[in-house]
Write an enzyme that holds these catalytic residues in place. Structure first.
Site, short mmCIF file in Angstrom:
data_model
loop_
_atom_site.label_atom_id
_atom_site.label_comp_id
_atom_site.label_asym_id
_atom_site.label_seq_id
_atom_site.Cartn_x
_atom_site.Cartn_y
_atom_site.Cartn_z
N TYR A 263 -2.40 -1.08 10.60
CA TYR A 263 -2.57 -1.66 9.64
C TYR A 263 -1.54 -1.36 8.75
O TYR A 263 -0.87 -2.00 7.84
CB TYR A 263 -3.96 -0.81 8.78
CG TYR A 263 -3.89 -1.10 7.93
CD1 TYR A 263 -4.01 -2.32 6.68
CD2 TYR A 263 -4.20 -0.50 6.63
CE1 TYR A 263 -4.38 -2.09 5.47
CE2 TYR A 263 -3.64 -0.04 5.41
CZ TYR A 263 -4.07 -1.16 5.15
OH TYR A 263 -4.39 -1.33 3.99
N SER B 151 1.11 -1.16 0.27
CA SER B 151 0.03 0.06 -0.40
C SER B 151 0.86 1.52 -0.38
O SER B 151 1.96 1.55 0.57
CB SER B 151 -0.97 -0.14 1.08
OG SER B 151 -1.49 1.55 1.29
N LYS C 159 1.43 -3.63 6.59
CA LYS C 159 2.55 -3.75 4.77
C LYS C 159 3.50 -3.78 5.14
O LYS C 159 4.01 -4.18 4.90
CB LYS C 159 0.96 -2.82 4.20
CG LYS C 159 -0.47 -2.73 4.25
CD LYS C 159 -0.45 -3.86 3.27
CE LYS C 159 -2.12 -4.10 3.74
NZ LYS C 159 -1.69 -5.27 2.51
C1 WQD Z 1 -9.70 9.14 1.68
C2 WQD Z 1 -10.04 11.27 1.88
C3 WQD Z 1 -10.07 10.89 3.90
C4 WQD Z 1 -13.55 9.11 4.45
C5 WQD Z 1 -6.81 4.38 3.61
C6 WQD Z 1 -6.07 2.93 3.82
C7 WQD Z 1 -4.91 2.84 1.95
C8 WQD Z 1 -5.65 1.72 1.88
C9 WQD Z 1 -7.22 2.53 2.02
C10 WQD Z 1 -7.33 -0.13 2.38
C11 WQD Z 1 -9.13 11.17 2.79
C12 WQD Z 1 -10.88 10.97 3.12
C13 WQD Z 1 -12.84 9.37 3.63
C14 WQD Z 1 -15.15 9.64 4.64
C15 WQD Z 1 -13.17 11.63 4.17
N1 WQD Z 1 -6.53 0.69 2.49
N2 WQD Z 1 -12.63 10.67 3.30
N3 WQD Z 1 -14.93 10.74 4.15
O1 WQD Z 1 -7.26 7.29 4.41
O2 WQD Z 1 -6.23 7.42 1.84
O3 WQD Z 1 -6.15 5.82 2.31
O4 WQD Z 1 -7.28 3.30 2.61
O5 WQD Z 1 -8.17 -0.56 2.55
O6 WQD Z 1 -3.47 1.78 2.71
O7 WQD Z 1 -4.53 4.27 4.48
O8 WQD Z 1 -8.28 6.42 1.93
O9 WQD Z 1 -10.67 6.62 2.06
O10 WQD Z 1 -10.15 6.52 3.67
O11 WQD Z 1 -9.92 8.23 2.02
O12 WQD Z 1 -13.42 12.72 3.74
O13 WQD Z 1 -16.21 9.69 5.12
O14 WQD Z 1 -11.18 10.90 2.15
O15 WQD Z 1 -10.27 12.07 4.91
O16 WQD Z 1 -8.47 12.21 2.49
P1 WQD Z 1 -6.83 6.30 2.72
P2 WQD Z 1 -9.89 6.86 2.77
#
Ligand code: WQD
Length: 351
Positions: free
Chosen positions: A162, A137, A166
């Site tokens: 998590y 990741s 990785k």
């Molecule tokens: C993306 C953006 C949030 C939810 C994580 C893991 C990564 C991978 C994917 C998993 C950010 C914003 C999110 C919401 C929001 N692993 N957000 N409202 O954090 O980049 O990555 O998930 O299987 O390893 O770290 O992904 O989709 O959670 O967030 O505003 O309800 O959306 O702050 O800017 P992230 P995400």
């Protein structure tokens, strides 16, 4: 990968093959002509995905697919799989993946993700199979000093268990190659996988309240949730919301097929970023999804979420030059396919 005449003779074990990225990758592998064995304990996936895979690839190709319901940490079960099938290579997806939950349950996360990997590589070694592609990741880059991220960008301390799993599994697999140069390891660092198969038959189906942005937005679009919660609008980005490199899950699946083909008959350890190279903000995602579903999706601005970085996006030059792989889809197509899946399956596979 063991020396094989062609893809038709190649059998790939896909751990976690019923999950979001795994299932889409299995479709691509079957369409390429591989024989595929899925090992999945269904702890965070549905067996119904197997019917969907069958519908997409057709009965002939589906005959090359075997499903074994087992925990990857169960060495006896894995041994039986390696006894029955001549496995040439493994794609290892199986693992817990909820960032927030990993903070609450570090023992479960370390023990499951690292424990199942150690069990897997031990059984692989015992059966003389030393080719593995691992689902890593972009989280291993932490809060980056410079963008875009290349494979040479430093790994930074993870901000949650998590992420550490990785990070550590990458190190464990790299150590195998140091100890035994017959190992053949490819670490694929995914950016943010979204989208769904264009048929609308397969997509992301998180249990409970989605942690990730896209499934949450899709559930708002379908009326399961009221409004998108935007975690912070005071980041140093053009519109103040977080920027990520979203990649279509079918592009990611193709990336695995490209890695598998490239690594055949090689040894060593290689790392590849799989992203698009383009950053997209949370508000841009909401706008794109609104266009895809034909309705302005409501959102509310909330405080920042702990552990989130401001922005990250990939430099994918290495994957293009070495694997001959490049992402084909943009945000509009990712939202279109995600909406197609969600609107046809409002409650996911169990609906
Ligand atoms: C993306 C953006 C949030 C939810 C994580 C893991 C990564 C991978 C994917 C998993 C950010 C914003 C999110 C919401 C929001 N692993 N957000 N409202 O954090 O980049 O990555 O998930 O299987 O390893 O770290 O992904 O989709 O959670 O967030 O505003 O309800 O959306 O702050 O800017 P992230 P995400």
């Amino acid at each position: 990968m063991a020396k094989t005449e062609s893809v038709q003779d190649t059998c790939v074990l896909v751990t976690g093959g019923c999950g979001f990225i795994g299932s889409h990758t299995v479709v691509v592998l079957l369409e390429r002509g591989y024989e595929v064995v899925i090992v999945d304990d269904l702890s965070n996936s549905s067996e119904k995905v197997l019917d969907r895979i069958d519908q997409i690839v057709g009965d002939d190709a589906a005959q090359r697919l075997t499903f074994v319901r087992a925990d990857v940490a169960d060495k006896d079960a894995l041994d039986a799989v390696f006894d029955e099938f001549q496995i040439d290579a493994v794609i290892h997806f199986a693992g817990y993946k909820a960032v927030g939950e990993s903070v609450e349950k570090p023992i479960e996360y370390y023990s499951n993700n690292i424990g199942n990997t150690l069990a897997l590589v031990d059984v692989m070694r015992n059966h003389g199979c030393k080719s593995i592609v691992f689902s890593s990741s972009a989280t291993v880059y932490g809060d980056p000093d410079a963008l875009p991220l290349t494979e040479e960008s430093p790994k930074k301390p993870a901000t949650n268990p998590y992420g550490w799993t990785k990070w550590m599994i990458e190190e464990i697999l790299a150590s195998l190659v140091v100890a035994d140069p017959e190992w053949n390891v490819v670490l694929l660092r995914y950016f943010n996988p979204i989208g769904a198969h264009a048929s609308g038959l397969m997509g992301e189906d998180p249990k409970g309240i989605p942690n990730n942005l896209l499934p949450y937005v899709a559930q708002v679009a379908v009326g399961r949730r009221d409004a998108v919660h935007v975690f912070g609008d005071d980041y140093n980005t053009p519109d103040g919301t977080g920027v990520r490199d979203y990649i279509h899950v079918m592009d990611l699946a193709e990336g695995h097929a490209a890695a598998l083909a490239w690594m055949a008959n090689k040894t060593g350890c290689e790392v590849f970023n799989l992203g698009t190279g383009t950053g997209t903000s949370v508000l841009e995602i909401i706008k794109a999804f609104s266009a895809a579903c034909g309705r302005e999706l409501p959102y509310v601005i909330e405080p920042r979420r702990a552990g989130d970085v401001t922005a990250n996006y990939a430099d994918c030059t290495k994957a293009r030059e070495v694997l001959g792989w490049e992402a084909q889809y943009g945000i509009a197509e990712m939202c279109r396919d995600s909406w197609n899946w969600q609107s046809n399956n409002p409650n996911g596979y169990e609906g």
